[in-house]
Design a protein around this motif. Structure first.
Motif, PDB file in Angstrom:
ATOM      1  N   VAL A  18       0.699  -1.186   0.148  1.00  0.00           N
ATOM      2  CA  VAL A  18       0.064  -0.148  -0.113  1.00  0.00           C
ATOM      3  C   VAL A  18       0.885   1.197  -0.043  1.00  0.00           C
ATOM      4  N   TRP A  19       1.986   1.354   0.610  1.00  0.00           N
ATOM      5  CA  TRP A  19       2.942   2.298   0.687  1.00  0.00           C
ATOM      6  C   TRP A  19       3.389   2.788  -0.697  1.00  0.00           C
ATOM      7  N   LEU A  21       1.774   1.948  -3.453  1.00  0.00           N
ATOM      8  CA  LEU A  21       0.760   2.506  -4.138  1.00  0.00           C
ATOM      9  C   LEU A  21       0.384   3.927  -3.817  1.00  0.00           C
ATOM     10  N   ASP A  22       0.324   4.267  -2.489  1.00  0.00           N
ATOM     11  CA  ASP A  22       0.322   5.690  -2.172  1.00  0.00           C
ATOM     12  C   ASP A  22       1.422   6.650  -2.923  1.00  0.00           C
ATOM     13  N   LEU A  23       2.565   5.997  -2.643  1.00  0.00           N
ATOM     14  CA  LEU A  23       3.767   6.773  -3.396  1.00  0.00           C
ATOM     15  C   LEU A  23       3.613   7.200  -4.866  1.00  0.00           C
ATOM     16  N   VAL A  25       0.706   7.009  -6.669  1.00  0.00           N
ATOM     17  CA  VAL A  25      -0.551   8.002  -6.750  1.00  0.00           C
ATOM     18  C   VAL A  25       0.122   9.297  -6.347  1.00  0.00           C
ATOM     19  N   LEU A  26       0.805   9.802  -5.335  1.00  0.00           N
ATOM     20  CA  LEU A  26       1.169  11.104  -4.847  1.00  0.00           C
ATOM     21  C   LEU A  26       2.180  11.550  -5.994  1.00  0.00           C
ATOM     22  N   ARG A  43       5.776  13.077   3.380  1.00  0.00           N
ATOM     23  CA  ARG A  43       4.490  13.144   2.926  1.00  0.00           C
ATOM     24  C   ARG A  43       3.656  11.695   3.472  1.00  0.00           C
ATOM     25  N   LEU A  44       4.582  10.609   3.408  1.00  0.00           N
ATOM     26  CA  LEU A  44       3.927   9.342   3.411  1.00  0.00           C
ATOM     27  C   LEU A  44       4.223   8.763   4.926  1.00  0.00           C
ATOM     28  N   ALA A  88      -5.022   4.102 -10.388  1.00  0.00           N
ATOM     29  CA  ALA A  88      -5.324   5.354  -9.684  1.00  0.00           C
ATOM     30  C   ALA A  88      -6.634   5.350  -9.386  1.00  0.00           C
ATOM     31  N   ARG A  91      -7.876   3.337  -6.649  1.00  0.00           N
ATOM     32  CA  ARG A  91      -7.289   3.732  -5.250  1.00  0.00           C
ATOM     33  C   ARG A  91      -8.223   4.572  -4.593  1.00  0.00           C
ATOM     34  N   ASP A  92      -8.672   5.683  -5.883  1.00  0.00           N
ATOM     35  CA  ASP A  92      -9.381   6.851  -5.445  1.00  0.00           C
ATOM     36  C   ASP A  92     -10.796   6.831  -6.029  1.00  0.00           C
TER      37      ASP A  92
END
Length: 93
Positions: A18-19, A21-23, A25-26, A43-44, A88, A91-92
């Motif tokens: 998940v880290w 994926l978040d990175l 997308v950011l 940020r993460l 993405a 994810r969102d």
């Protein structure tokens, strides 16, 4: 919704947490920004070693580029960019 097979295959091959994926997308949401390991870590709220590991993998996979310690979202080709855009979206929603 059910994730299509081609998206699931892309995730298995490129996104290991998940880290990660978040990175991704950011970085995708700010494609003109040059990110340092430190700025991404801030940020993460992850560990520096984890961010470095993810960035190294993303660089090898053609998702990001690095120049002078700054990483940018830069898919190597249109196919990777299209897959990441679909990821993405899941994810969102």
């Amino acid at each position: 919704p059910m994730i299509p097979d081609h998206i699931a295959a892309f995730l298995r091959a490129t996104i290991k947490s998940v880290w990660a994926l978040d990175l991704l997308v950011l970085m995708k949401n700010a494609p003109d920004r040059g990110w340092t390991v430190s700025s991404l870590n801030d940020r993460l709220r992850a560990s520096t070693s984890l961010v470095e590991e993810i960035l190294a993998a993303f660089t090898r996979q053609g998702l990001v580029t690095e120049a002078d310690g700054a990483y940018r979202y830069a898919p190597a080709n249109a196919e990777i960019e299209a897959l990441e855009r679909e990821v993405a979206r899941y994810r969102d929603p």
